[in-house]
Scaffold this active site. Structure first.
Site, mmCIF file in Angstrom:
data_model
loop_
_atom_site.group_PDB
_atom_site.id
_atom_site.type_symbol
_atom_site.label_atom_id
_atom_site.label_comp_id
_atom_site.label_asym_id
_atom_site.label_seq_id
_atom_site.Cartn_x
_atom_site.Cartn_y
_atom_site.Cartn_z
ATOM 1 N N LYS A 37 35.156 24.605 37.539
ATOM 2 C CA LYS A 37 35.404 26.035 37.408
ATOM 3 C C LYS A 37 35.309 26.210 35.697
ATOM 4 C CE LYS A 37 36.238 29.736 39.687
ATOM 5 N NZ LYS A 37 35.748 30.254 41.233
ATOM 6 N N ASP A 87 32.252 34.518 38.864
ATOM 7 C CA ASP A 87 33.548 34.817 39.552
ATOM 8 C C ASP A 87 34.277 36.340 38.899
ATOM 9 O OD1 ASP A 87 35.793 33.064 40.985
ATOM 10 O OD2 ASP A 87 36.663 34.061 39.363
HETATM 11 N N1 GLU Z 1 33.422 31.915 42.287
HETATM 12 C C1 GLU Z 1 33.155 31.835 43.591
HETATM 13 C C2 GLU Z 1 34.136 31.063 44.202
HETATM 14 O O1 GLU Z 1 35.326 31.180 44.142
HETATM 15 C C3 GLU Z 1 31.705 31.086 44.041
HETATM 16 C C4 GLU Z 1 31.331 29.639 43.316
HETATM 17 C C5 GLU Z 1 29.993 29.535 43.254
HETATM 18 O O2 GLU Z 1 28.921 30.161 43.817
HETATM 19 O O3 GLU Z 1 29.654 28.492 42.666
HETATM 20 O O4 GLU Z 1 33.911 30.251 45.201
#
Ligand code: GLU
Length: 445
Positions: A126, A166
């Protein structure tokens, strides 16, 4: 939690001081895996917990940029590459003033297990920045994204690390980030980012996927109890991408969403939230939710209102971490709520989770219930790799299937480990087993 796990947690706490959200997410997982470690003592011998809780790599970098008046700003950029046992690091970027290392690490840690639950070949990571795109012009957002990617690009790649969106990172930001990556790398490497626009390699359903997937997951939770969404009064917190599409899917599946919220207040619409109005306000006009009541006269707005005090059958927290407290959980239980499923990451505080589990209602953690977003990102990567583009129906069918599979596996694993109906135990044990199994096979790395 047994003594050995307590002392492991204590050590992790000492190594990561001042990171409360990260420790909260670690604690939740460690509290579940006791029975698994008892069954497979090799996991402890090989220090799998200690290894899983230590990111493979953590990046913190300076992001300088200039606003429209020429003033210089310095933000902080992050990428925590947590675990790549199952595939390249995968997880979103969050742009919000609250972003710090603790937040990025909790999100990255959750992502490892969420991604494992999807059954797709993706590791966990992340990133983000304390930059807030709210109130910034398109040009300012572009300059920020270009500066952010100038540094981050050297750490990415379709086989290395694949970010997405996100909070605060949507199609506009992904476009600017992809443009700068392409320019720096001199490669049209489509699957280095997901959540792209449909005109340059994005996949149908990705925008809707987290909210739609949540709707399918809730449908399965109710089916497991011999019920359906038909006529179920539902509350959804938030009014962003996840909330909007959760409202859409729950409504399509027969539920009635009577309230949603933003950071300023709560809207209650007895007739059911009107989606075209909500979408116009939030996606086109980018206005506070208060203006919903101008188009829907019977709707009521309460500034700083208490969403969870409204009576409901189903509650879907889709805003942000720790938004639902122990008191909120009490209010929901008093109001007759029987199902809680998380669209956001870690929205329920530990005291809230405890209340739900003790009350015996169906409670699904975000790593299971909101995995549809990242699962569809993996479908986007598949399409990019084969230079293909699937139809909406085909992709949504796959999403529905993945959500049912996650749901069923969580319940089956919970059963197997003596905690029937406990989605937290089921999700954590199932996901941990998959990641730990892969780490074992790969040797001490
Ligand atoms: N931010 C989203 C999550 O919390 C998606 C992450 C992504 O698609 O890589 O899963």
């Amino acid at each position: 939690m047994d003594e050995t796990l307590e002392s492991t947690l204590w050590n992790i706490q000492q190594r990561n001081l001042g990171e409360p959200e990260f420790i909260q997410s670690v604690k939740e997982v460690l509290a579940s895996v006791g029975p698994l470690l008892a069954k497979y003592p090799k996991f402890a011998e090989q220090k799998i917990i200690e290894r899983i809780c230590e990111p493979e790599r953590q990046l913190i970098f300076r992001v300088p940029w200039q606003d429209d008046r020429g003033e210089v700003h310095i933000n902080r950029g992050f990428r925590v590459q947590f675990n790549s046992a199952l595939g390249p690091f995968k997880g979103g970027l969050r742009f919000h003033s609250s972003v710090n290392l603790s937040i990025v690490k909790f999100l990255g840690f959750e992502q490892i297990f969420k991604n494992a639950l999807t059954g797709m070949p993706i590791g966990g990571g992340k990133g983000g920045s304390d930059f807030d795109p709210k109130g910034r012009s398109d040009d300012e957002v572009m300059r920020f994204c270009q500066s952010f990617m100038t540094e981050l690009s050297r750490h990415l790649g379709e086989y290395t690390d694949v970010p997405a969106g996100d909070i605060g990172v949507g199609k506009r930001e992904i476009g600017f980030l992809f443009g700068q990556y392409k320019r720096i790398s001199n490669r049209y490497e489509s699957s280095v980012l997901t959540g792209k626009g449909l005109g340059y390699g994005g996949a149908l359903v990705r925008t809707e996927a987290t909210g739609y997937g949540l709707g399918y997951f809730v449908q399965q939770m109710l089916a497991a109890r011999g019920e359906s969404l038909d006529g179920k009064t539902t509350l959804v917190s938030g009014a962003g991408n996840v909330a909007i599409h959760a409202i859409e899917k729950v409504t399509q599946l027969g539920g009635k969403v009577v309230a949603c919220s933003d950071s300023k207040g709560v809207v209650y619409d007895e007739a059911g939230i009107d989606l075209p109005t909500l979408k116009r306000i939030k996606e086109v006009e980018r206005l506070p939710i208060e203006s919903y009541c101008q188009s829907r006269k019977q709707a009521r707005y309460q500034a700083g209102g208490k969403l969870w005090e409204i009576e409901c059958d189903v509650a879907l927290p889709c805003a942000t971490q720790n938004e639902l407290t122990g008191k909120d959980a009490d209010a929901l239980l008093r109001g007759g709520c029987k199902v809680v499923a998380e669209g956001a990451n870690m929205p329920t505080a530990p005291e809230g989770i405890e209340r739900f589990i003790n009350a015996g209602i169906a409670y699904a953690p975000g790593k299971a219930a909101n995995a549809g977003g990242v699962a569809t990102s993996a479908l986007e990567m598949q399409q990019n790799a084969s230079r293909d583009a699937w139809s909406f129906e085909h992709t949504e069918g796959k999403l529905a299937h993945i959500m049912k599979d996650i749901h069923d596996r969580c319940l089956r694993t919970a059963d197997e480990f003596g905690a029937p109906g406990n989605y937290v135990q089921g999700a954590n044990i199932e996901a941990f087993t998959r990641v730990a199994g892969a780490m074992q096979s790969l040797g001490l790395i």
